[in-house]
Write a protein that holds these residues in place. Structure first.
Motif, PDB file in Angstrom:
ATOM      1  N   LYS A  40     -20.424  20.575  12.231  1.00  0.00           N
ATOM      2  CA  LYS A  40     -21.307  20.582  13.403  1.00  0.00           C
ATOM      3  C   LYS A  40     -22.356  19.470  13.349  1.00  0.00           C
ATOM      4  O   LYS A  40     -23.090  19.273  14.310  1.00  0.00           O
ATOM      5  CB  LYS A  40     -22.009  21.941  13.507  1.00  0.00           C
ATOM      6  CG  LYS A  40     -21.064  23.070  13.860  1.00  0.00           C
ATOM      7  CD  LYS A  40     -21.785  24.408  13.895  1.00  0.00           C
ATOM      8  CE  LYS A  40     -20.832  25.537  14.223  1.00  0.00           C
ATOM      9  NZ  LYS A  40     -21.512  26.844  14.278  1.00  0.00           N
ATOM     10  N   ARG A  48     -11.837  15.065  14.397  1.00  0.00           N
ATOM     11  CA  ARG A  48     -10.766  16.056  14.313  1.00  0.00           C
ATOM     12  C   ARG A  48     -10.343  16.174  12.853  1.00  0.00           C
ATOM     13  O   ARG A  48     -10.492  15.235  12.084  1.00  0.00           O
ATOM     14  CB  ARG A  48      -9.586  15.625  15.169  1.00  0.00           C
ATOM     15  CG  ARG A  48      -9.944  15.605  16.652  1.00  0.00           C
ATOM     16  CD  ARG A  48      -8.733  15.399  17.531  1.00  0.00           C
ATOM     17  NE  ARG A  48      -7.844  16.550  17.407  1.00  0.00           N
ATOM     18  CZ  ARG A  48      -6.524  16.451  17.343  1.00  0.00           C
ATOM     19  NH1 ARG A  48      -5.931  15.286  17.374  1.00  0.00           N
ATOM     20  NH2 ARG A  48      -5.774  17.534  17.235  1.00  0.00           N
ATOM     21  N   VAL A  80     -12.919  28.723  14.158  1.00  0.00           N
ATOM     22  CA  VAL A  80     -12.988  28.785  15.620  1.00  0.00           C
ATOM     23  C   VAL A  80     -13.672  30.079  16.087  1.00  0.00           C
ATOM     24  O   VAL A  80     -14.630  30.031  16.852  1.00  0.00           O
ATOM     25  CB  VAL A  80     -11.570  28.661  16.228  1.00  0.00           C
ATOM     26  CG1 VAL A  80     -11.574  28.947  17.723  1.00  0.00           C
ATOM     27  CG2 VAL A  80     -11.010  27.266  15.952  1.00  0.00           C
ATOM     28  N   ASN A  84     -17.513  29.273  15.664  1.00  0.00           N
ATOM     29  CA  ASN A  84     -17.639  28.693  17.015  1.00  0.00           C
ATOM     30  C   ASN A  84     -17.348  27.193  17.102  1.00  0.00           C
ATOM     31  O   ASN A  84     -18.029  26.465  17.818  1.00  0.00           O
ATOM     32  CB  ASN A  84     -19.033  28.992  17.584  1.00  0.00           C
ATOM     33  CG  ASN A  84     -19.287  30.465  17.703  1.00  0.00           C
ATOM     34  OD1 ASN A  84     -18.436  31.206  18.189  1.00  0.00           O
ATOM     35  ND2 ASN A  84     -20.430  30.911  17.229  1.00  0.00           N
ATOM     36  N   SER A  86     -14.455  24.234  18.118  1.00  0.00           N
ATOM     37  CA  SER A  86     -13.350  24.102  19.065  1.00  0.00           C
ATOM     38  C   SER A  86     -12.010  23.969  18.339  1.00  0.00           C
ATOM     39  O   SER A  86     -11.869  23.171  17.416  1.00  0.00           O
ATOM     40  CB  SER A  86     -13.567  22.870  19.945  1.00  0.00           C
ATOM     41  OG  SER A  86     -12.410  22.623  20.717  1.00  0.00           O
ATOM     42  N   SER A  87     -11.029  24.734  18.779  1.00  0.00           N
ATOM     43  CA  SER A  87      -9.688  24.646  18.184  1.00  0.00           C
ATOM     44  C   SER A  87      -9.062  23.275  18.411  1.00  0.00           C
ATOM     45  O   SER A  87      -8.176  22.866  17.668  1.00  0.00           O
ATOM     46  CB  SER A  87      -8.779  25.740  18.748  1.00  0.00           C
ATOM     47  OG  SER A  87      -8.603  25.559  20.139  1.00  0.00           O
ATOM     48  N   LYS A  88      -9.536  22.548  19.414  1.00  0.00           N
ATOM     49  CA  LYS A  88      -9.011  21.208  19.702  1.00  0.00           C
ATOM     50  C   LYS A  88      -9.350  20.211  18.597  1.00  0.00           C
ATOM     51  O   LYS A  88      -8.769  19.138  18.534  1.00  0.00           O
ATOM     52  CB  LYS A  88      -9.549  20.709  21.038  1.00  0.00           C
ATOM     53  CG  LYS A  88      -9.046  21.522  22.211  1.00  0.00           C
ATOM     54  CD  LYS A  88      -9.660  21.058  23.513  1.00  0.00           C
ATOM     55  CE  LYS A  88      -9.178  21.950  24.643  1.00  0.00           C
ATOM     56  NZ  LYS A  88      -9.762  21.607  25.917  1.00  0.00           N
ATOM     57  N   ARG A  89     -10.270  20.585  17.724  1.00  0.00           N
ATOM     58  CA  ARG A  89     -10.670  19.703  16.626  1.00  0.00           C
ATOM     59  C   ARG A  89      -9.757  19.823  15.415  1.00  0.00           C
ATOM     60  O   ARG A  89      -9.893  19.073  14.459  1.00  0.00           O
ATOM     61  CB  ARG A  89     -12.099  20.018  16.202  1.00  0.00           C
ATOM     62  CG  ARG A  89     -13.118  19.714  17.288  1.00  0.00           C
ATOM     63  CD  ARG A  89     -14.508  19.947  16.836  1.00  0.00           C
ATOM     64  NE  ARG A  89     -14.862  19.062  15.728  1.00  0.00           N
ATOM     65  CZ  ARG A  89     -15.954  19.201  14.998  1.00  0.00           C
ATOM     66  NH1 ARG A  89     -16.793  20.179  15.230  1.00  0.00           N
ATOM     67  NH2 ARG A  89     -16.208  18.361  14.022  1.00  0.00           N
TER      68      ARG A  89
END
Length: 103
Positions: A40, A48, A80, A84, A86-89
């Motif tokens: 974070k 990613r 995730v 918290n 993002s799963s896109k990472r």
């Protein structure tokens, strides 16, 4: 990285899970809590990461492949759902017997 994710970073510290399981230990959760704080940070918040799951040599190749992918998914799910992020990472990869941690 072998997973097709560009701009990936590596964490040298292995995250230990329960033997023959994808269940996270308290130590694993503690490690992922520390890791999530770093992810974070301003330096890493847009990066990613590939999460690789591993197994030892016990069990069949098919079972180890499935377990190693479940382990990577378990770590990603924690990051995730609990932390918290993002799963896109993330991209996950289960290595099974291809890259044993303990041959």
């Amino acid at each position: 990285s072998g997973c097709g994710v560009r701009d990936t970073h590596a964490v040298a510290e292995p995250v230990r899970l329960i033997v023959n399981s994808a269940e996270l230990t308290k130590q694993a959760k503690d490690q992922l809590n520390i890791l999530s704080a770093a992810l974070k940070s301003n330096e890493l918040k847009k990066s990613r990461f590939a999460i690789h799951g591993h197994t030892d040599a016990s069990g069949s190749a098919k079972a180890n492949k499935k377990l190693s992918k479940k382990r990577a998914a378990s770590m990603m799910d924690y990051l995730v759902k609990i932390r918290n992020l993002s799963s896109k990472r993330f991209e996950i990869k289960g290595w099974g017997k291809e890259r044993l941690k303990n041959p």
